[in-house]
Design a protein around this motif. Sequence first.
Motif, PDB file in Angstrom:
ATOM      1  N   GLY A 142     -41.326  -5.420  20.638  1.00 25.78           N
ATOM      2  CA  GLY A 142     -40.532  -6.221  21.569  1.00 25.78           C
ATOM      3  C   GLY A 142     -39.123  -5.658  21.703  1.00 25.78           C
ATOM      4  N   PRO A 143     -38.111  -6.534  21.752  1.00 31.17           N
ATOM      5  CA  PRO A 143     -36.732  -6.054  21.904  1.00 31.17           C
ATOM      6  C   PRO A 143     -36.085  -5.618  20.597  1.00 31.17           C
ATOM      7  N   THR A 168     -40.491   3.605  13.421  1.00 32.78           N
ATOM      8  CA  THR A 168     -41.078   3.930  14.726  1.00 32.78           C
ATOM      9  C   THR A 168     -41.627   2.642  15.319  1.00 32.78           C
ATOM     10  N   ALA A 169     -41.175   2.308  16.529  1.00 34.16           N
ATOM     11  CA  ALA A 169     -41.548   1.054  17.176  1.00 34.16           C
ATOM     12  C   ALA A 169     -42.526   1.317  18.307  1.00 34.16           C
ATOM     13  N   ILE A 170     -43.709   0.729  18.210  1.00 33.09           N
ATOM     14  CA  ILE A 170     -44.717   0.822  19.267  1.00 33.09           C
ATOM     15  C   ILE A 170     -44.590  -0.416  20.148  1.00 33.09           C
ATOM     16  N   PHE A 175     -34.490  -2.255  26.611  1.00 29.99           N
ATOM     17  CA  PHE A 175     -33.590  -3.158  25.901  1.00 29.99           C
ATOM     18  C   PHE A 175     -33.401  -2.694  24.460  1.00 29.99           C
ATOM     19  N   PHE A 176     -34.505  -2.329  23.814  1.00 29.50           N
ATOM     20  CA  PHE A 176     -34.490  -1.868  22.424  1.00 29.50           C
ATOM     21  C   PHE A 176     -33.540  -0.677  22.271  1.00 29.50           C
ATOM     22  N   ASP A 230     -37.044   5.122  16.546  1.00 33.24           N
ATOM     23  CA  ASP A 230     -37.517   5.695  17.803  1.00 33.24           C
ATOM     24  C   ASP A 230     -38.609   4.806  18.362  1.00 33.24           C
ATOM     25  N   THR A 231     -38.887   4.936  19.654  1.00 32.30           N
ATOM     26  CA  THR A 231     -39.861   4.065  20.310  1.00 32.30           C
ATOM     27  C   THR A 231     -40.968   4.886  20.970  1.00 32.30           C
TER      28      THR A 231
END
Length: 269
Positions: A67-68, A83-85, A94-95, A108-109
Amino acid sequence: MEIDYGKIWKEANSFAVSLTEREKIKKMSKKEASAYAASAHLWEDGKRRASGIRIEPEETVLEIGAGPGIISFELAAKAKHVTAIEPALGMIEFFKEESKKRNIQNVDTVQSFWEDYKIEKKYDVVVSSLSLITDDISLFLRKMDEASQKRAYIHWFATESAWEEQGRIVTGITGIPNSARLPKIDIVFNILYGMNIFPEIRLLKGTAFDRIYESKKEALNALKKIYSITTDAYDDELLRYIDKNYDYKDSKYIYYDKTKFAELMWEKK
C-alpha cells in the motif's frame, strides 16, 4: 476425512479479483492513494503492528501488498532493506514520495500482484499485512514460505469484520443483497498446517479502523456508498440506524470497529 481448505477459502471469498478489476487496481491514481493514506489512525495502527514483527538490523524484508507504506517504513527502520510488492501504481507513487519525505533510502518497490511476482531471491523475513486478497490462498502461502529464509508474518481478520456485520444489517433494512465476505485466519492456519507449517497465533491488540464523520449526512452518504445504495428510499431508516448505532461525540458521528485481527508467524526449519 481430508478437508479442502483452499476450496473453502475460494467459496467463502466474495472479493475475488477479475482481470478487469486487476487492471483498475494497477491504474489506481496517486490521488486515490493519498485519500486512503490521509488517516493518521492508519499510520498509528501500522506503527503498532510493525512493532510486533521481529526484524534484526542485518535482515532483509519482503512486504506483500505494501500500500502507501503504512508498516513498510517502520520495518525499514529496523531492517537492512525492505522490498515492497504493490500492484497499484498510485500507491507506489505515494510510497516513493513519502519515503523521500522521510529520507528512507533502504526501500524499493515492485509493481505486481503477489501471484504474478517472480521470486528471484530469498528474503530473511516475508510480511503480508492485511493483503490476502486472493483466490488461490494455497499458492499465496506457498510463495510466502518459498521466499522466506527465516520468518514469515501474516496479519488478517480473526472475526467477522465490522463492515461485514453492518452489511447484514443494512441488507435487512434495504433488502439489497450485500455479499461482501472474507474468509478468516482460521482457514489460513489450517492450510499452513496442511503444508507441515505450524504457525504461532496472537491477537493484535488495539487494531481497529473506526469510521468518523463530521455530520449525520456525511455518515449517511458514506453508508450508502459502502453498500452501493443508489436510492434515497431508505434514508429515514438508515438515519434511525445511525442514531441508534453510531456514537455522537465531540460533534462527530463515530462507528466503532469491533473487529478482532490476528497475526500468524512461522519460522523456517
